[in-house]
Design an enzyme around this catalytic site. Sequence first.
Site, PDB file in Angstrom:
ATOM      1  N   GLU A 162      -0.776  -9.119  -0.488  1.00  0.00           N
ATOM      2  CA  GLU A 162      -2.252  -9.536  -0.222  1.00  0.00           C
ATOM      3  C   GLU A 162      -2.936  -9.531  -1.582  1.00  0.00           C
ATOM      4  O   GLU A 162      -3.845 -10.240  -1.584  1.00  0.00           O
ATOM      5  CB  GLU A 162      -2.740  -8.713   0.685  1.00  0.00           C
ATOM      6  N   GLY A 203       0.481  -4.994   1.055  1.00  0.00           N
ATOM      7  CA  GLY A 203      -0.739  -5.145   0.037  1.00  0.00           C
ATOM      8  C   GLY A 203      -0.357  -5.692  -1.245  1.00  0.00           C
ATOM      9  O   GLY A 203      -1.412  -6.309  -1.850  1.00  0.00           O
ATOM     10  N   ALA A 216       0.867  -1.390   0.161  1.00  0.00           N
ATOM     11  CA  ALA A 216      -0.039  -0.037   0.110  1.00  0.00           C
ATOM     12  C   ALA A 216       0.793   1.259  -0.092  1.00  0.00           C
ATOM     13  O   ALA A 216       2.075   1.071   0.210  1.00  0.00           O
ATOM     14  CB  ALA A 216      -0.930  -0.213   1.262  1.00  0.00           C
ATOM     15  N   GLU A 233       4.764  -5.352   7.399  1.00  0.00           N
ATOM     16  CA  GLU A 233       3.822  -4.142   8.069  1.00  0.00           C
ATOM     17  C   GLU A 233       4.395  -4.011   9.573  1.00  0.00           C
ATOM     18  O   GLU A 233       4.144  -2.629  10.125  1.00  0.00           O
ATOM     19  CB  GLU A 233       2.307  -4.784   8.054  1.00  0.00           C
TER      20      GLU A 233
HETATM   21  N1  COA Z   1       4.413   3.043  -0.796  1.00  0.00           N
HETATM   22  C1  COA Z   1       4.737   4.259  -1.531  1.00  0.00           C
HETATM   23  N2  COA Z   1       5.888   4.342  -2.170  1.00  0.00           N
HETATM   24  C2  COA Z   1       6.761   3.229  -2.307  1.00  0.00           C
HETATM   25  C3  COA Z   1       6.353   2.071  -1.567  1.00  0.00           C
HETATM   26  C4  COA Z   1       5.160   1.776  -0.984  1.00  0.00           C
HETATM   27  N3  COA Z   1       4.752   0.728  -0.368  1.00  0.00           N
HETATM   28  N4  COA Z   1       7.463   1.100  -1.815  1.00  0.00           N
HETATM   29  C5  COA Z   1       8.404   1.952  -2.847  1.00  0.00           C
HETATM   30  N5  COA Z   1       8.144   3.075  -2.840  1.00  0.00           N
HETATM   31  C6  COA Z   1       8.728   4.224  -3.763  1.00  0.00           C
HETATM   32  C7  COA Z   1       9.710   4.571  -2.936  1.00  0.00           C
HETATM   33  O1  COA Z   1       9.536   5.552  -1.946  1.00  0.00           O
HETATM   34  C8  COA Z   1      10.636   5.221  -3.991  1.00  0.00           C
HETATM   35  O2  COA Z   1      10.067   6.399  -4.548  1.00  0.00           O
HETATM   36  P1  COA Z   1      10.918   7.726  -4.517  1.00  0.00           P
HETATM   37  O3  COA Z   1      11.917   7.448  -5.759  1.00  0.00           O
HETATM   38  O4  COA Z   1      10.103   8.807  -5.031  1.00  0.00           O
HETATM   39  O5  COA Z   1      11.888   7.946  -3.363  1.00  0.00           O
HETATM   40  C9  COA Z   1      10.226   4.325  -5.121  1.00  0.00           C
HETATM   41  O6  COA Z   1       9.189   3.739  -4.654  1.00  0.00           O
HETATM   42  C10 COA Z   1      11.517   3.277  -5.403  1.00  0.00           C
HETATM   43  O7  COA Z   1      11.841   2.460  -4.113  1.00  0.00           O
HETATM   44  P2  COA Z   1      13.155   2.646  -3.597  1.00  0.00           P
HETATM   45  O8  COA Z   1      12.925   2.317  -1.888  1.00  0.00           O
HETATM   46  O9  COA Z   1      14.061   3.621  -3.531  1.00  0.00           O
HETATM   47  O10 COA Z   1      13.806   1.003  -3.974  1.00  0.00           O
HETATM   48  P3  COA Z   1      14.667   0.135  -3.455  1.00  0.00           P
HETATM   49  O11 COA Z   1      15.088  -0.895  -4.600  1.00  0.00           O
HETATM   50  O12 COA Z   1      15.750   0.854  -2.686  1.00  0.00           O
HETATM   51  O13 COA Z   1      13.917  -0.696  -2.284  1.00  0.00           O
HETATM   52  C11 COA Z   1      11.855  -2.260  -1.647  1.00  0.00           C
HETATM   53  C12 COA Z   1      12.773  -1.578  -2.604  1.00  0.00           C
HETATM   54  C13 COA Z   1      10.696  -2.476  -2.077  1.00  0.00           C
HETATM   55  C14 COA Z   1      12.848  -2.982  -0.558  1.00  0.00           C
HETATM   56  C15 COA Z   1      11.619  -0.675  -0.891  1.00  0.00           C
HETATM   57  O14 COA Z   1      10.940   0.303  -1.528  1.00  0.00           O
HETATM   58  C16 COA Z   1      10.573  -1.004   0.200  1.00  0.00           C
HETATM   59  O15 COA Z   1      11.087  -1.418   1.550  1.00  0.00           O
HETATM   60  N6  COA Z   1       9.242  -0.644   0.125  1.00  0.00           N
HETATM   61  C17 COA Z   1       8.341  -0.380   1.333  1.00  0.00           C
HETATM   62  C18 COA Z   1       7.761  -1.803   1.305  1.00  0.00           C
HETATM   63  C19 COA Z   1       6.687  -2.078   2.415  1.00  0.00           C
HETATM   64  O16 COA Z   1       7.023  -1.802   3.479  1.00  0.00           O
HETATM   65  N7  COA Z   1       5.440  -2.395   2.023  1.00  0.00           N
HETATM   66  C20 COA Z   1       4.386  -2.714   2.939  1.00  0.00           C
HETATM   67  C21 COA Z   1       3.789  -1.508   3.043  1.00  0.00           C
HETATM   68  S1  COA Z   1       2.314  -1.621   4.073  1.00  0.00           S
END
Ligand code: COA
Length: 260
Positions: A115, A112, A67, A135
């Site tokens: 999910e 999400g 999400a 989460e």
């Molecule tokens: N919501 C909003 N934005 C998200 C996102 C999310 N769940 N997951 C990634 N993004 C965005 C990042 O903020 C980034 O945006 P920016 O370029 O404007 O800063 C872009 O997507 C790329 O992500 P980034 O984190 O730079 O890539 P990465 O390769 O370093 O890491 C992940 C990849 C998936 C490990 C990392 O993005 C992450 O941990 N995301 C969240 C996962 C999460 O907790 N999901 C559950 C939410 S309840």
Amino acid sequence: MVYDTLLVEVDDHGIATVTINRPDKLNALNAQVIEDLDAFFALAQEDEAIRGVILTGAGSKSFVAGADIARFQELDGVSGKAFAERGQAVFNRIENLPKPVIAAVNGFALGGGSELALACHLRIASDTAVFGQPEVNLGILPGYGATQRLPRLVGLGIATELILTGSMIKADRAYEIGLINRLVPADDLMDSARDMMGTILSKAPLAVAGSLRALRAADQPLSAGLQAEATLFGEACDTADFKEGVAAFLEKRKASFSGR
Ligand code: COA
């Protein structure tokens, strides 16, 4: 079929490929994606030209990375509950579609995103896929169905481990625990999904729809689920495709199903 956040293509076989299209945000589910998914799956329910759906994410890195965390700062107890209920309603619509839905998981399927894959009927993942329910790292718990669908799919013990540790797992582990149906090289992902969908769509459509409905009843106590199965079995026996399927077997020919 034009959506702000989805790319939709329907081929000659009635297979709709739906691509969640926010690659710069790793296809995170913002409110617009949720609304677009709701609108598409409402249409898919009614539109006879759509016989099955393959859901994937844009780009090579992510299916859906969860999400939209950018929106989380607005949430409090009341709006958080509404947020979870809205997502759950849309995912329920996907799960209840009487047409097959396959998740083609092409990278991160987190929160999400995992999910969403769980709400699909089948999951095929590329060898680059990563699953997780992170989460707890954010001080929340899954709200789009993982506490319910994950234990039903992989068992309570492994679901508890994934949800409490927030650990990410690679595709081979996801396959080992039964979270995904097939694990394929990244280049083969969409072909493999289309291949599985093609197999399903070659069967009697009402039998496939009835099977999906009966499988949904697996959530109920055994006696109620068996009753649902018997009712749906009876309905299938009234179809022209049942007569055709049996006649084709006895006549040693390929069945030609009409969906009636
Ligand atoms: N919501 C909003 N934005 C998200 C996102 C999310 N769940 N997951 C990634 N993004 C965005 C990042 O903020 C980034 O945006 P920016 O370029 O404007 O800063 C872009 O997507 C790329 O992500 P980034 O984190 O730079 O890539 P990465 O390769 O370093 O890491 C992940 C990849 C998936 C490990 C990392 O993005 C992450 O941990 N995301 C969240 C996962 C999460 O907790 N999901 C559950 C939410 S309840």
